[in-house]
Design a protein around this motif. Structure first.
Motif, PDB file in Angstrom:
ATOM      1  N   ILE A 184       0.910  -1.047  -0.039  1.00 19.03           N
ATOM      2  CA  ILE A 184       0.087  -0.152  -0.057  1.00 19.03           C
ATOM      3  C   ILE A 184       0.812   1.177  -0.166  1.00 19.03           C
ATOM      4  O   ILE A 184       1.699   1.238   0.900  1.00 19.03           O
ATOM      5  CB  ILE A 184      -0.889   0.234   1.052  1.00 19.03           C
ATOM      6  CG1 ILE A 184      -2.149  -1.131   0.937  1.00 19.03           C
ATOM      7  CG2 ILE A 184      -1.563   1.221   1.389  1.00 19.03           C
ATOM      8  CD1 ILE A 184      -2.988  -1.162   2.147  1.00 19.03           C
ATOM      9  N   ASP A 185       0.709   1.888  -0.814  1.00 18.76           N
ATOM     10  CA  ASP A 185       1.422   3.446  -0.959  1.00 18.76           C
ATOM     11  C   ASP A 185       0.552   4.454  -0.497  1.00 18.76           C
ATOM     12  O   ASP A 185      -0.521   4.684  -0.379  1.00 18.76           O
ATOM     13  CB  ASP A 185       1.777   3.617  -2.373  1.00 18.76           C
ATOM     14  CG  ASP A 185       2.709   2.881  -3.194  1.00 18.76           C
ATOM     15  OD1 ASP A 185       3.655   2.175  -2.377  1.00 18.76           O
ATOM     16  OD2 ASP A 185       2.325   2.498  -4.341  1.00 18.76           O
ATOM     17  N   ILE A 186       1.409   5.265   0.461  1.00 18.48           N
ATOM     18  CA  ILE A 186       0.832   6.381   1.063  1.00 18.48           C
ATOM     19  C   ILE A 186       1.384   7.421   0.633  1.00 18.48           C
ATOM     20  O   ILE A 186       2.846   7.705   0.954  1.00 18.48           O
ATOM     21  CB  ILE A 186       0.899   6.187   2.627  1.00 18.48           C
ATOM     22  CG1 ILE A 186       0.251   4.938   3.237  1.00 18.48           C
ATOM     23  CG2 ILE A 186       0.242   7.341   3.249  1.00 18.48           C
ATOM     24  CD1 ILE A 186      -1.106   4.761   2.917  1.00 18.48           C
ATOM     25  N   SER A 187       0.797   8.577   0.184  1.00 17.56           N
ATOM     26  CA  SER A 187       1.457   9.787  -0.452  1.00 17.56           C
ATOM     27  C   SER A 187       1.723  10.667   0.765  1.00 17.56           C
ATOM     28  O   SER A 187       1.281  10.582   2.102  1.00 17.56           O
ATOM     29  CB  SER A 187       0.609  10.562  -1.344  1.00 17.56           C
ATOM     30  OG  SER A 187      -0.448  11.116  -0.452  1.00 17.56           O
ATOM     31  N   ASP A 188       2.661  11.786   0.623  1.00 17.28           N
ATOM     32  CA  ASP A 188       3.253  12.569   1.711  1.00 17.28           C
ATOM     33  C   ASP A 188       1.983  13.520   2.059  1.00 17.28           C
ATOM     34  O   ASP A 188       2.017  14.115   3.215  1.00 17.28           O
ATOM     35  CB  ASP A 188       4.546  13.579   1.168  1.00 17.28           C
ATOM     36  CG  ASP A 188       5.722  12.623   1.191  1.00 17.28           C
ATOM     37  OD1 ASP A 188       5.637  11.656   1.858  1.00 17.28           O
ATOM     38  OD2 ASP A 188       6.359  13.241   0.450  1.00 17.28           O
ATOM     39  N   ALA A 189       1.116  13.788   1.031  1.00 13.47           N
ATOM     40  CA  ALA A 189      -0.134  14.724   1.292  1.00 13.47           C
ATOM     41  C   ALA A 189      -0.916  13.942   2.362  1.00 13.47           C
ATOM     42  O   ALA A 189      -1.547  14.737   3.304  1.00 13.47           O
ATOM     43  CB  ALA A 189      -0.833  15.046  -0.112  1.00 13.47           C
ATOM     44  N   GLU A 190      -1.115  12.577   2.175  1.00 11.22           N
ATOM     45  CA  GLU A 190      -1.825  11.997   3.079  1.00 11.22           C
ATOM     46  C   GLU A 190      -1.351  11.859   4.571  1.00 11.22           C
ATOM     47  O   GLU A 190      -2.086  12.135   5.388  1.00 11.22           O
ATOM     48  CB  GLU A 190      -2.043  10.634   2.617  1.00 11.22           C
ATOM     49  CG  GLU A 190      -3.004  10.409   1.405  1.00 11.22           C
ATOM     50  CD  GLU A 190      -3.158   8.882   0.897  1.00 11.22           C
ATOM     51  OE1 GLU A 190      -4.216   8.503   1.207  1.00 11.22           O
ATOM     52  OE2 GLU A 190      -1.995   8.341   0.736  1.00 11.22           O
ATOM     53  N   ILE A 191       0.040  11.691   4.603  1.00 16.30           N
ATOM     54  CA  ILE A 191       0.643  11.671   5.975  1.00 16.30           C
ATOM     55  C   ILE A 191       0.538  13.059   6.620  1.00 16.30           C
ATOM     56  O   ILE A 191       0.076  13.194   7.723  1.00 16.30           O
ATOM     57  CB  ILE A 191       2.079  11.432   5.831  1.00 16.30           C
ATOM     58  CG1 ILE A 191       2.063  10.038   5.216  1.00 16.30           C
ATOM     59  CG2 ILE A 191       2.814  11.347   7.036  1.00 16.30           C
ATOM     60  CD1 ILE A 191       3.592   9.482   4.594  1.00 16.30           C
ATOM     61  N   GLN A 192       0.608  14.165   5.770  1.00 20.59           N
ATOM     62  CA  GLN A 192       0.506  15.544   6.400  1.00 20.59           C
ATOM     63  C   GLN A 192      -0.970  15.987   6.832  1.00 20.59           C
ATOM     64  O   GLN A 192      -0.935  16.247   8.005  1.00 20.59           O
ATOM     65  CB  GLN A 192       0.960  16.452   5.366  1.00 20.59           C
ATOM     66  CG  GLN A 192       0.740  17.936   5.640  1.00 20.59           C
ATOM     67  CD  GLN A 192       1.775  18.509   6.729  1.00 20.59           C
ATOM     68  OE1 GLN A 192       2.933  18.341   6.429  1.00 20.59           O
ATOM     69  NE2 GLN A 192       1.546  19.193   7.746  1.00 20.59           N
ATOM     70  N   LYS A 193      -1.949  15.321   6.328  1.00 21.96           N
ATOM     71  CA  LYS A 193      -3.382  15.553   6.754  1.00 21.96           C
ATOM     72  C   LYS A 193      -3.698  14.697   7.734  1.00 21.96           C
ATOM     73  O   LYS A 193      -4.214  15.257   8.761  1.00 21.96           O
ATOM     74  CB  LYS A 193      -4.238  15.107   5.380  1.00 21.96           C
ATOM     75  CG  LYS A 193      -5.605  15.346   5.632  1.00 21.96           C
ATOM     76  CD  LYS A 193      -6.366  14.800   4.312  1.00 21.96           C
ATOM     77  CE  LYS A 193      -7.901  15.266   4.660  1.00 21.96           C
ATOM     78  NZ  LYS A 193      -8.761  14.744   3.525  1.00 21.96           N
ATOM     79  N   ALA A 194      -3.151  13.424   7.696  1.00 13.78           N
ATOM     80  CA  ALA A 194      -3.325  12.696   8.808  1.00 13.78           C
ATOM     81  C   ALA A 194      -2.767  13.138  10.276  1.00 13.78           C
ATOM     82  O   ALA A 194      -3.399  13.178  11.049  1.00 13.78           O
ATOM     83  CB  ALA A 194      -3.030  11.097   8.810  1.00 13.78           C
ATOM     84  N   TYR A 195      -1.520  13.826  10.081  1.00 16.24           N
ATOM     85  CA  TYR A 195      -0.942  14.159  11.107  1.00 16.24           C
ATOM     86  C   TYR A 195      -1.635  15.410  11.841  1.00 16.24           C
ATOM     87  O   TYR A 195      -1.687  15.455  12.908  1.00 16.24           O
ATOM     88  CB  TYR A 195       0.376  14.442  10.644  1.00 16.24           C
ATOM     89  CG  TYR A 195       1.343  15.440  11.738  1.00 16.24           C
ATOM     90  CD1 TYR A 195       1.960  14.748  13.002  1.00 16.24           C
ATOM     91  CD2 TYR A 195       1.692  16.852  11.755  1.00 16.24           C
ATOM     92  CE1 TYR A 195       2.492  15.662  13.993  1.00 16.24           C
ATOM     93  CE2 TYR A 195       2.279  17.429  12.676  1.00 16.24           C
ATOM     94  CZ  TYR A 195       2.711  16.755  13.693  1.00 16.24           C
ATOM     95  OH  TYR A 195       3.290  17.519  14.688  1.00 16.24           O
ATOM     96  N   GLU A 196      -2.078  16.369  11.187  1.00 18.48           N
ATOM     97  CA  GLU A 196      -2.636  17.482  11.306  1.00 18.48           C
ATOM     98  C   GLU A 196      -3.895  17.201  12.115  1.00 18.48           C
ATOM     99  O   GLU A 196      -4.488  17.945  12.841  1.00 18.48           O
ATOM    100  CB  GLU A 196      -2.796  18.484  10.179  1.00 18.48           C
ATOM    101  CG  GLU A 196      -1.638  19.133   9.513  1.00 18.48           C
ATOM    102  CD  GLU A 196      -0.823  20.122  10.385  1.00 18.48           C
ATOM    103  OE1 GLU A 196      -1.380  20.525  11.590  1.00 18.48           O
ATOM    104  OE2 GLU A 196       0.364  20.259  10.112  1.00 18.48           O
ATOM    105  N   ALA A 197      -4.615  16.453  11.604  1.00 14.46           N
ATOM    106  CA  ALA A 197      -6.021  15.613  12.240  1.00 14.46           C
ATOM    107  C   ALA A 197      -6.014  15.398  13.660  1.00 14.46           C
ATOM    108  O   ALA A 197      -6.788  15.345  14.306  1.00 14.46           O
ATOM    109  CB  ALA A 197      -6.710  14.908  11.206  1.00 14.46           C
ATOM    110  N   SER A 198      -4.897  14.775  13.938  1.00 15.69           N
ATOM    111  CA  SER A 198      -4.617  13.922  15.145  1.00 15.69           C
ATOM    112  C   SER A 198      -3.144  14.462  15.691  1.00 15.69           C
ATOM    113  O   SER A 198      -2.635  13.465  16.253  1.00 15.69           O
ATOM    114  CB  SER A 198      -4.584  12.577  15.062  1.00 15.69           C
ATOM    115  OG  SER A 198      -3.992  12.097  14.009  1.00 15.69           O
ATOM    116  N   LYS A 199      -2.796  15.652  15.456  1.00 19.25           N
ATOM    117  CA  LYS A 199      -1.512  15.941  15.983  1.00 19.25           C
ATOM    118  C   LYS A 199      -1.150  15.720  17.555  1.00 19.25           C
ATOM    119  O   LYS A 199      -0.334  15.169  18.006  1.00 19.25           O
ATOM    120  CB  LYS A 199      -1.370  17.496  15.676  1.00 19.25           C
ATOM    121  CG  LYS A 199      -0.025  18.208  15.611  1.00 19.25           C
ATOM    122  CD  LYS A 199      -0.015  19.487  15.316  1.00 19.25           C
ATOM    123  CE  LYS A 199       1.407  20.206  15.470  1.00 19.25           C
ATOM    124  NZ  LYS A 199       1.124  21.686  14.938  1.00 19.25           N
ATOM    125  N   ALA A 200      -2.124  16.027  18.391  1.00 21.16           N
ATOM    126  CA  ALA A 200      -2.087  16.089  19.686  1.00 21.16           C
ATOM    127  C   ALA A 200      -1.733  14.619  20.358  1.00 21.16           C
ATOM    128  O   ALA A 200      -1.132  14.283  21.201  1.00 21.16           O
ATOM    129  CB  ALA A 200      -3.307  16.619  20.275  1.00 21.16           C
TER     130      ALA A 200
END
Length: 485
Positions: A99-115
């Motif tokens: 499964i390939d995960i793009s950097d954009a997906e990683i950035q979005k997921a990080y921002e959504a659950s940063k805490a």
């Protein structure tokens, strides 16, 4: 229908009334209560000696003797049945790799659950609660001028040490926001002002501060990627499972499916029913090995069965390629095993003979202390024990025997570690004391339940007999897939 519902309810009410009569109508007979109380609470003191295994000597057997033992019990020295097995495994970890995960997906997921990636600050907080603000102000003055310690003030306020120390906690875990704000803005080892809390006026002190950690995207990028890949793999798992089933129905082999789907395939040349290969090692590194091998050795293992559900959110399919029947191990390859079996069996026999001889001597009047030399061990004595108290040093069978013997009588039994024998004597019998109110209530509850179950069982068995009900055990086992083995 309404009539049908009422009919069912009427039958339920009747059934419940019958069951209640069995349960509520029971009276525990006093002779039964007395007998069970005496049985449960009688105590005995046991003197015992563990025979040293070196108290007997076992001579090494001759070559001829070993050959004789081997020929006499050849079936004991056989290789197990081995099966050549193919295993196709589908799990989340395998799917994640593709499964390939793009950097954009990683950035979005990080921002959504940063805490969730940060470690919050923790503080060890001490708190004293007061009945009114005046008492709190007076206590704070005494603390700050040094005339009283924190412990003194807490004691005067009626608080125990366990009440004062709130432990190492985060701000989010504190219920009262006023107290939380004050606690997490306070310097270490300083006293707070009197805080108007939700439930009481309090004074705080912070004795330990564990700083929080903020993690950037660079710190947790791999962690975020893995989390996203796992979520996608879980979502894809059932689709892959269905694709595999379709391919199997279409006649494709497990190996062909594995190559096409890029998932784990393993061919095991030889495995026994316990999951071990000829080298004695597990054939696969998986917590589900026994489940997989059980399918391979099931009576219907060659049928077109659905995949086995694994404990790690996955599936496995098993195909038995061939079976190798058990073979006789040549004498030369198992000679050492035959010898060890003989020595173990002979030592056990000699120890049992010695234990019986020593117990007979004690029963004939010899003090148990007089057999220490032959047993090569010292006599020990238990505290008064009940039937349910099994000391670590003696076995359950020894305790059971001791409670069936008269005072002064001796016996023998296997040691808890199964390496030798124990000779014992009943040193004292202490009858059960009168039952306390708590013991009476507890035993009555136990007997009440047992009698109710017994009566219900007798009632249902009588109904079965009267109505001609029978149970086909063979058919039930067949349906459940349970064999006598």
């Amino acid at each position: 229908s309404e009539r049908g519902f009422l009919d069912l309810r009427r039958k339920d009410e009747l059934r419940a009334a019958i069951v209640r009569s069995f349960i509520a109508g029971q009276t525990i007979p006093k002779p039964l209560f007395d007998l069970m109380h005496a049985y449960n609470n009688e105590k005995r003191v046991i003197e015992w000696v563990k025979i040293d295994p070196d108290a007997v000597t076992v001579a090494d057997p001759t070559e001829a003797k070993l050959k004789e033992l081997y020929d006499k019990d050849k079936s004991k020295y056989m290789t197990p049945e081995y099966r050549n097995v193919q295993v196709l495994m589908l799990d989340v970890d395998a799917l994640k790799k593709h499964i390939d995960i793009s950097d954009a997906e990683i950035q979005k997921a990080y921002e959504a659950s940063k805490a969730s990636y940060d470690t919050p600050e923790e503080r060890r907080i001490q708190q004293i609660s007061f009945k009114d603000k005046a008492a709190a102000e007076a206590a704070l003055k005494a603390l700050r001028d040094g005339s009283k310690s924190f412990a003194d003030v807490a004691k005067e306020a009626g608080a125990k040490d366990t009440d004062v120390d709130l432990g190492l906690i985060t701000k989010k875990s504190m219920i009262d926001p006023n107290i939380a704000d004050a606690a997490f803005s306070l310097e270490k080892d300083k006293y707070s002002d009197v805080i108007d809390g939700r439930f009481a006026d309090v004074i705080l002190r912070v004795t330990q501060i564990q700083p929080g950690v903020t993690r950037t995207l660079a710190d947790v990028k791999d962690q975020v990627r893995d989390k996203l890949a796992t979520e996608k793999a879980r979502a894809e798992l059932q689709n892959k499972h269905d694709e595999i089933e379709d391919n199997r129905i279409a006649g494709k082999s497990l190996k062909e499916i594995a190559e096409a789907q890029k998932i784990t395939f393993k061919e095991i040349p030889a495995v026994d029913a316990t999951g071990l290969g000829p080298d004695g090692k597990p054939v696969m590194e998986t917590p589900d090995l026994r489940k997989i091998i059980s399918r391979a050795f099931a009576p219907d293992s060659n049928n077109d069965d659905a995949g086995i559900e694994l404990s790690s959110d996955g599936y496995a399919w098993v195909n038995v390629v061939s079976t190798e029947a058990p073979k006789q191990k040549p004498f030369d390859t198992v000679k050492e095993e035959v010898k060890n079996d003989y020595l173990s069996s002979e030592r056990h026999r000699l120890l049992e003979e010695l234990a019986k001889k020593l117990a007979d001597r004690v029963n004939a009047g010899t003090p148990i202390s007089a057999i220490e030399a032959e047993a090569k061990n010292k006599v020990e004595k238990t505290e008064p024990i009940t039937r349910k108290t099994i000391p670590q040093s003696i076995s359950e069978s020894v305790v059971a025997q001791a409670f069936a013997m008269a005072k002064g009588k001796a016996g023998f039994g296997e040691s808890p570690d199964h390496t030798t024998e124990i000779v014992f004597q009943v040193a004292d019998i202490i009858p059960a004391p009168a039952a306390s109110l708590t013991e009476t209530d507890e035993l009555n509850r136990q007997l009440q339940g047992q009698l109710a179950n017994q009566t219900l069982t007798e009632y249902t068995e009588a109904l079965k007999k009267r109505l001609g009900t029978t149970v086909n055990e063979a058919e039930i086992k067949s349906v459940l897939g349970v064999s006598d083995e």
